[in-house]
Motif scaffolding. Structure first.
Motif, PDB file in Angstrom:
ATOM      1  N   LYS A   1       0.831  -1.207   0.000  1.00  0.00           N
ATOM      2  CA  LYS A   1       0.000   0.000   0.000  1.00  0.00           C
ATOM      3  C   LYS A   1       0.865   1.256   0.000  1.00  0.00           C
ATOM      4  N   GLN A   2       1.940   1.244   0.767  1.00  0.00           N
ATOM      5  CA  GLN A   2       2.832   2.400   0.824  1.00  0.00           C
ATOM      6  C   GLN A   2       3.527   2.616  -0.532  1.00  0.00           C
ATOM      7  N   ILE A   3       3.957   1.518  -1.170  1.00  0.00           N
ATOM      8  CA  ILE A   3       4.601   1.622  -2.494  1.00  0.00           C
ATOM      9  C   ILE A   3       3.618   2.193  -3.505  1.00  0.00           C
ATOM     10  N   ASP A   4       2.382   1.686  -3.469  1.00  0.00           N
ATOM     11  CA  ASP A   4       1.368   2.145  -4.411  1.00  0.00           C
ATOM     12  C   ASP A   4       1.089   3.636  -4.226  1.00  0.00           C
ATOM     13  N   ASP A   5       0.972   4.074  -2.980  1.00  0.00           N
ATOM     14  CA  ASP A   5       0.719   5.499  -2.715  1.00  0.00           C
ATOM     15  C   ASP A   5       1.884   6.367  -3.184  1.00  0.00           C
ATOM     16  N   THR A   6       3.103   5.902  -2.925  1.00  0.00           N
ATOM     17  CA  THR A   6       4.297   6.681  -3.302  1.00  0.00           C
ATOM     18  C   THR A   6       4.371   6.883  -4.810  1.00  0.00           C
ATOM     19  N   LEU A   7       4.181   5.806  -5.570  1.00  0.00           N
ATOM     20  CA  LEU A   7       4.320   5.884  -7.029  1.00  0.00           C
ATOM     21  C   LEU A   7       3.165   6.647  -7.664  1.00  0.00           C
ATOM     22  N   ARG A   8       1.963   6.546  -7.081  1.00  0.00           N
ATOM     23  CA  ARG A   8       0.831   7.303  -7.634  1.00  0.00           C
ATOM     24  C   ARG A   8       0.968   8.796  -7.358  1.00  0.00           C
ATOM     25  N   GLN A   9       1.590   9.149  -6.232  1.00  0.00           N
ATOM     26  CA  GLN A   9       1.793  10.565  -5.937  1.00  0.00           C
ATOM     27  C   GLN A   9       2.727  11.232  -6.960  1.00  0.00           C
TER      28      GLN A   9
ATOM     29  N   GLY B   1       2.594   0.461 -13.447  1.00  0.00           N
ATOM     30  CA  GLY B   1       1.268   0.023 -13.896  1.00  0.00           C
ATOM     31  C   GLY B   1       1.337  -1.216 -14.755  1.00  0.00           C
ATOM     32  N   ALA B   2       2.359  -1.291 -15.640  1.00  0.00           N
ATOM     33  CA  ALA B   2       2.513  -2.491 -16.470  1.00  0.00           C
ATOM     34  C   ALA B   2       2.897  -3.698 -15.617  1.00  0.00           C
ATOM     35  N   GLY B   3       3.654  -3.457 -14.539  1.00  0.00           N
ATOM     36  CA  GLY B   3       4.079  -4.568 -13.685  1.00  0.00           C
ATOM     37  C   GLY B   3       2.947  -5.168 -12.876  1.00  0.00           C
ATOM     38  N   ILE B   4       1.938  -4.344 -12.517  1.00  0.00           N
ATOM     39  CA  ILE B   4       0.826  -4.871 -11.706  1.00  0.00           C
ATOM     40  C   ILE B   4      -0.453  -5.015 -12.541  1.00  0.00           C
ATOM     41  N   ASN B   5      -0.329  -4.830 -13.879  1.00  0.00           N
ATOM     42  CA  ASN B   5      -1.476  -4.977 -14.791  1.00  0.00           C
ATOM     43  C   ASN B   5      -2.600  -3.983 -14.483  1.00  0.00           C
ATOM     44  N   ASP B   6      -2.231  -2.752 -14.142  1.00  0.00           N
ATOM     45  CA  ASP B   6      -3.211  -1.704 -13.873  1.00  0.00           C
ATOM     46  C   ASP B   6      -3.272  -0.781 -15.099  1.00  0.00           C
ATOM     47  N   PHE B   7      -4.134  -1.117 -16.037  1.00  0.00           N
ATOM     48  CA  PHE B   7      -4.184  -0.377 -17.300  1.00  0.00           C
ATOM     49  C   PHE B   7      -4.703   1.059 -17.134  1.00  0.00           C
ATOM     50  N   PRO B   8      -5.665   1.332 -16.272  1.00  0.00           N
ATOM     51  CA  PRO B   8      -6.034   2.739 -16.034  1.00  0.00           C
ATOM     52  C   PRO B   8      -4.860   3.574 -15.523  1.00  0.00           C
ATOM     53  N   LEU B   9      -4.024   2.967 -14.674  1.00  0.00           N
ATOM     54  CA  LEU B   9      -2.845   3.679 -14.175  1.00  0.00           C
ATOM     55  C   LEU B   9      -1.856   3.964 -15.324  1.00  0.00           C
ATOM     56  N   ILE B  10      -1.685   3.004 -16.220  1.00  0.00           N
ATOM     57  CA  ILE B  10      -0.793   3.207 -17.373  1.00  0.00           C
ATOM     58  C   ILE B  10      -1.291   4.362 -18.227  1.00  0.00           C
ATOM     59  N   ARG B  11      -2.608   4.398 -18.492  1.00  0.00           N
ATOM     60  CA  ARG B  11      -3.174   5.468 -19.319  1.00  0.00           C
ATOM     61  C   ARG B  11      -3.019   6.832 -18.639  1.00  0.00           C
ATOM     62  N   LEU B  12      -3.249   6.865 -17.310  1.00  0.00           N
ATOM     63  CA  LEU B  12      -3.097   8.117 -16.574  1.00  0.00           C
ATOM     64  C   LEU B  12      -1.644   8.603 -16.613  1.00  0.00           C
TER      65      LEU B  12
ATOM     66  N   MET C   1       9.779  -8.342  -7.519  1.00  0.00           N
ATOM     67  CA  MET C   1       9.414  -8.114  -6.119  1.00  0.00           C
ATOM     68  C   MET C   1       8.031  -8.672  -5.787  1.00  0.00           C
ATOM     69  N   LYS C   2       7.347  -9.190  -6.818  1.00  0.00           N
ATOM     70  CA  LYS C   2       6.057  -9.861  -6.641  1.00  0.00           C
ATOM     71  C   LYS C   2       5.040  -8.981  -5.911  1.00  0.00           C
ATOM     72  N   LEU C   3       4.896  -7.766  -6.383  1.00  0.00           N
ATOM     73  CA  LEU C   3       3.886  -6.879  -5.812  1.00  0.00           C
ATOM     74  C   LEU C   3       2.495  -7.340  -6.223  1.00  0.00           C
ATOM     75  N   PRO C   4       1.492  -7.054  -5.425  1.00  0.00           N
ATOM     76  CA  PRO C   4       0.134  -7.536  -5.736  1.00  0.00           C
ATOM     77  C   PRO C   4      -0.348  -7.027  -7.089  1.00  0.00           C
ATOM     78  N   GLN C   5      -1.004  -7.923  -7.837  1.00  0.00           N
ATOM     79  CA  GLN C   5      -1.509  -7.585  -9.163  1.00  0.00           C
ATOM     80  C   GLN C   5      -2.858  -6.870  -9.052  1.00  0.00           C
ATOM     81  N   HIS C   6      -3.031  -5.845  -9.876  1.00  0.00           N
ATOM     82  CA  HIS C   6      -4.316  -5.151  -9.922  1.00  0.00           C
ATOM     83  C   HIS C   6      -5.387  -6.070 -10.507  1.00  0.00           C
ATOM     84  N   ARG C   7      -5.023  -6.833 -11.514  1.00  0.00           N
ATOM     85  CA  ARG C   7      -5.873  -7.872 -12.096  1.00  0.00           C
ATOM     86  C   ARG C   7      -4.978  -8.895 -12.772  1.00  0.00           C
TER      87      ARG C   7
END
Length: 447
Positions: free
Chosen positions: A19-27, A77-88, A207-213
């Motif tokens: 969760k902390q990694i996700d927040d950091t990279l999205r910021q 985003g490509a690593g966790i399969n989060d396509f909305p994040l990639i587009r953003l 690092m096997k971070l959780p996949q978005h999908r």
């Protein structure tokens, strides 16, 4: 031993929570006013640094640039399969890109300094080495961003990957209508972006971070195909440029070895030389007391052993003379220098005569040139102007060509500085409209 190595290289022992990694990279994707103003100011600072050729200023701009965030976001985003994040992330990167190019182009349009210095030129020919730097920097960046305790790695990554200077160089290319600069610099930025994102993607997977999908087999194949195509398209031009760079360096080394052999020959004097790496050509102007065919053959043989072909070697002979200022002064004053120079091929007599006639039309009276030179360089006391015949020798005995060289002796009250000598050479070349000019500088010693 295996356990020890695993402990040393394990990326997950100090990894932050997902969760902390996700927040950091999205910021880092934020388009808030702070990031926009910091981006514009960083662009202005980097543009000024490139404009005045200041490495320290350029480094400062790289440290405050927010460009790394969207690129890391694409890889994450490509690593966790989060396509909305990639587009953003891609959308925000395009906005950052547009603002950066606009700001740098506007700066260079209004800047009175237009010369391209070394810092600008260094960003116009990317190679495979830039690929390795971008990938390594991106890997270090994503590792630092995913740690519990933030380190000082990220500023170093910003400097190593150098995202800001290529964009400013591209802006310089647009402002000066130099599209070769624009394409080269923008390609360097593209290389950095692709391989920073690729490194982030690979490290996120490791690092096997959780996949978005989770992707099905078809989606996974298409994703891998697109990634492979982008990487391949990015690599091919840089590989070609890397090969050219290696060839240029190899040619330069062989040319330097040839110059060393010529300088070691005590019977020859190397008056001047020019190494054209892009054109693959070495031009020499030599003189000496023992300029025999054997001596010239030795130069050609040395060139052949170094792999320099005949079209790559251009030798011009200035005649039999010692490179002694006092002797040249006497020869010039006595007007016997022309008699001391031998014509190597009589078949070129007509062409040589025509060259001399053209030269007489271009040369003004010595007195006129003296007064002009004195107005620009007050320290000059005496000018002595003369002409000499120069013969270019090919590898074949019948492959010769004659031309006329202007010899100018300058006597000044005090030694002219290197900068003054350079300015004087440029002025003489423009004034006499003749590139084949040899200038000898000396001092009278009078105050």
């Amino acid at each position: 031993m295996t356990t020890l190595l695993y402990g040393l290289f394990n990326l997950r022992h100090d990894q932050a929570p997902a969760k902390q990694i996700d927040d950091t990279l999205r910021q880092g994707l934020s388009l808030a006013g702070t990031n926009m103003w910091v981006l514009i100011l960083a662009i202005v600072i980097a543009s000024i640094g490139l404009n005045v050729n200041s490495t320290a200023v350029i480094i400062g701009a790289m440290l405050i640039s927010p460009l790394m965030g969207p690129i890391m976001g694409i890889g994450y985003g490509a690593g966790i399969n989060d396509f909305p994040l990639i587009r953003l992330a891609a959308r925000n990167l395009l906005i950052f890109l547009f603002i950066s190019l606009s700001s740098s182009t506007l700066y260079f349009l209004i800047s009175p300094l237009t010369q391209a210095h070394s810092e600008l030129l260094a960003r116009t020919t990317p190679t495979l080495w830039d690929v390795l730097i971008a990938f390594s920097g991106g890997a270090a960046g994503i590792i630092a961003a995913t740690r519990k305790d933030k380190t000082l790695v990220l500023p170093g990554v910003a400097i190593a990957t150098a995202l800001m200077p290529p964009l400013c160089t591209a802006g310089y290319g647009l402002a000066t209508a130099n599209f070769k600069f624009f394409i080269g610099a923008f390609y360097l930025f593209f290389i950095n972006s692709v391989f920073i994102a690729l490194a982030a993607l690979i490290l996120v997977k490791l690092m096997k971070l959780p996949q978005h999908r989770y992707l099905d087999d078809g989606e996974r194949k298409r994703a891998r195909l697109w990634i492979s195509l982008i990487v391949l398209i990015t690599l091919i031009p840089s590989a070609f440029l890397a090969v050219r760079l290696v060839q240029d360096e190899y040619f330069g080394q062989r040319a330097q070895q040839l110059l060393a052999r010529v300088q070691d020959n005590k019977a020859l004097i190397l008056l001047s030389h020019e190494i054209n790496r892009e054109g693959r050509k070495v031009s020499l102007i030599i003189a000496g007391d023992s300029l025999t065919n054997a001596a010239l053959a030795d130069i050609n043989h040395a060139a052949a052993t170094l792999g320099l072909d005949s079209p790559q070697l251009d030798i011009r002979v200035a005649g039999k003379t010692e490179y002694d200022t006092e002797k040249l002064r006497k020869q010039l004053h006595a007007e016997i220098l022309r008699d001391a120079l031998q014509v190597m091929n009589q078949d070129h007599a007509a062409a040589r005569t025509k060259t001399e006639e053209n030269l007489k039309n271009k040369m003004a009276e010595p007195g006129e040139i003296f007064y002009e030179a004195r107005a620009i360089f007050p320290a000059i006391e005496t000018l002595t102007l003369g002409k000499a015949l120069s013969t270019r020798i090919g590898r074949q005995a019948d492959n010769q060509e004659s031309s006329v060289v202007i010899i100018l002796e300058v006597i000044s009250r005090k030694p002219l500085s290197a900068e003054e000598q350079t300015r004087f050479r440029r002025w003489v070349s423009a004034r006499l409209q003749n590139k084949e000019t040899r200038i000898l500088f000396s001092t009278s010693g009078r105050k």
